[in-house]
Design a protein around this motif. Structure first.
Motif, PDB file in Angstrom:
ATOM      1  N   GLU A  62       0.811  -1.226   0.000  1.00 23.93           N
ATOM      2  CA  GLU A  62       0.000   0.000   0.000  1.00 23.93           C
ATOM      3  C   GLU A  62       0.841   1.271   0.000  1.00 23.93           C
ATOM      4  N   GLN A  63       2.145   1.150   0.352  1.00 18.82           N
ATOM      5  CA  GLN A  63       3.060   2.298   0.441  1.00 18.82           C
ATOM      6  C   GLN A  63       2.572   3.348   1.444  1.00 18.82           C
ATOM      7  N   LEU A  64       1.943   2.875   2.514  1.00 18.74           N
ATOM      8  CA  LEU A  64       1.461   3.790   3.550  1.00 18.74           C
ATOM      9  C   LEU A  64       2.581   3.993   4.578  1.00 18.74           C
ATOM     10  N   ARG A  65       2.955   5.262   4.743  1.00 19.07           N
ATOM     11  CA  ARG A  65       4.039   5.547   5.676  1.00 19.07           C
ATOM     12  C   ARG A  65       3.475   6.149   6.961  1.00 19.07           C
ATOM     13  N   LEU A  66       3.801   5.536   8.097  1.00 21.03           N
ATOM     14  CA  LEU A  66       3.282   6.004   9.385  1.00 21.03           C
ATOM     15  C   LEU A  66       4.411   6.100  10.412  1.00 21.03           C
ATOM     16  N   GLN A  67       4.133   6.875  11.467  1.00 25.39           N
ATOM     17  CA  GLN A  67       5.098   6.986  12.561  1.00 25.39           C
ATOM     18  C   GLN A  67       4.895   5.821  13.526  1.00 25.39           C
TER      19      GLN A  67
END
Lengths: 174, 181
Positions: free
Chosen positions: B54-59
């Motif tokens: 998904e290429q979701l970037r999170l902290q």
């Protein structure tokens, strides 16, 4: 004859250095860029009280926390914040059930938010020791009866001196 | 008789066995850069993780006190695919405020004991992440983490054998993002 003895001596010397190497690599804490490598758990003692805990090393916790029972503040009031500067006496217990009495100064009160609401805990300054390394740090006092690990090491104690490799462990409490 | 040949070997052996521990501390590291030490990546107390594909970037909070990693979700819906239990769940992209839908096979559910509340069941799915330039596929517990500062918690199941945590670092893997693409 003489040269044989010399070979024997050299062989002995090389064995001694191998033993020294093994002792150095396993006896001391591993060191990377000047920081000691600690595992997911470590045997850490409260130097002033002489009690050792199997501690959980928790980078998710801001501050270190130790099991404290029967906290008493002579001359203190109900409002914890007004007791800063007073002495607190408490009993601490390790996972083996060994117990020690500790008296020390309250240096702060921290508020901890959890599912039950806001909880206030006394913060004291304690000297914690691991493998001959002593480090003072802020520790909050809490009844940890329900928890397996009676000492939780937070980021404040690890900071600047230790890094965590969870591959390593000094014991697990089921 | 073998003294001439044995001596250099023995001397070399004795020197080599004493020298490594003395020379084991490498030069000071640049704290901003994620480094490789003996195959381990050094990461900080908080880092960015990218969920794939998904290429979701999170902290993420890096938490050696947690056994299993955890991802905060907004909603979940079980469904069946090829006779197997799957889960559709949505995750909020904190950068764009959009919701991203994920679909993964349901591995199992875990019962979480909480002091006051009754036991809750949480789904567990396998997720592929990029952290510090390394791709890791591990189990994540899905939970409502809206009350927490970080949508992702990286626990020991991801850290073990791959990362060393240095709490003096924060988002130290930033520079590696280009290489991740």
């Amino acid at each position: 004859m003489n040269s044989n003895r010399c070979v024997e001596a050299m062989r002995l010397l090389s064995w001694i250095s191998v033993v020294i190497f093994i002792l150095i690599s396993f006896g001391c804490a591993q060191d990377i860029y000047g920081r000691k490598v600690v595992g997911e758990t470590a045997r850490i003692s409260l130097a002033d009280a002489g009690i050792e805990y199997l501690a959980r090393i928790d980078t998710g916790a801001r501050i270190t926390s130790v099991h404290a029972l029967d906290m008493e503040v002579p001359g203190g009031s109900e409002d914890k914040k007004t007791n800063i500067g007073r002495m607190v006496t408490f009993y601490t217990e390790n996972e083996k059930g060994e117990s020690k009495k500790v008296t020390t100064e309250i240096i702060d009160v921290s508020s901890v938010r959890n599912a039950q609401g806001v909880e206030y805990r006394y913060v004291v300054d304690l000297n914690l020791s691991w493998r001959g390394i002593n480090k003072r740090g802020h520790v909050n006092l809490r009844d940890r009866s329900a928890m397996s690990y009676k000492l939780l090491i937070g980021r404040n104690w690890l900071s600047s001196d230790f890094v965590v490799d969870v591959d390593k462990s000094e014991g697990i409490i089921e | 008789m073998n003294l001439r040949t044995a001596m250099p070997c023995l001397i070399a052996a004795s020197i080599l066995s004493v020298v490594p521990p003395l020379s084991a501390s490498p030069a000071r590291l640049d704290d901003k850069v994620c480094q490789d030490i003996a195959g381990f990546k050094i990461i900080g107390e908080m880092e960015h993780v990218t969920f794939k594909p998904e290429q979701l970037r999170l902290q993420a909070r890096i938490d050696t006190g947690a056994q299993t990693s955890s991802l905060g979700i907004m909603s979940q819906q079980p469904f069946e695919r090829d006779g197997k239990k799957w889960l559709r769940f949505s995750v909020k992209d904190t950068d764009s405020e959009k919701t991203i839908d994920f679909e993964r096979p349901l591995m199992r559910t875990v019962k979480i004991k909480q002091q006051a509340a009754e036991a809750m069941e949480r789904p567990v799915v396998k997720l592929k992440i990029m952290l510090g330039g390394v791709e890791v596929e591990q189990e994540f517990t899905l939970a409502d983490r809206s009350k927490f500062k970080f949508p992702v918690l990286i626990g020991r199941n991801v850290l073990v054998g791959r990362y060393i945590v240095d709490v003096n670092r924060k988002f130290s893997t930033m520079g590696m993002r280009e290489r991740e693409q």
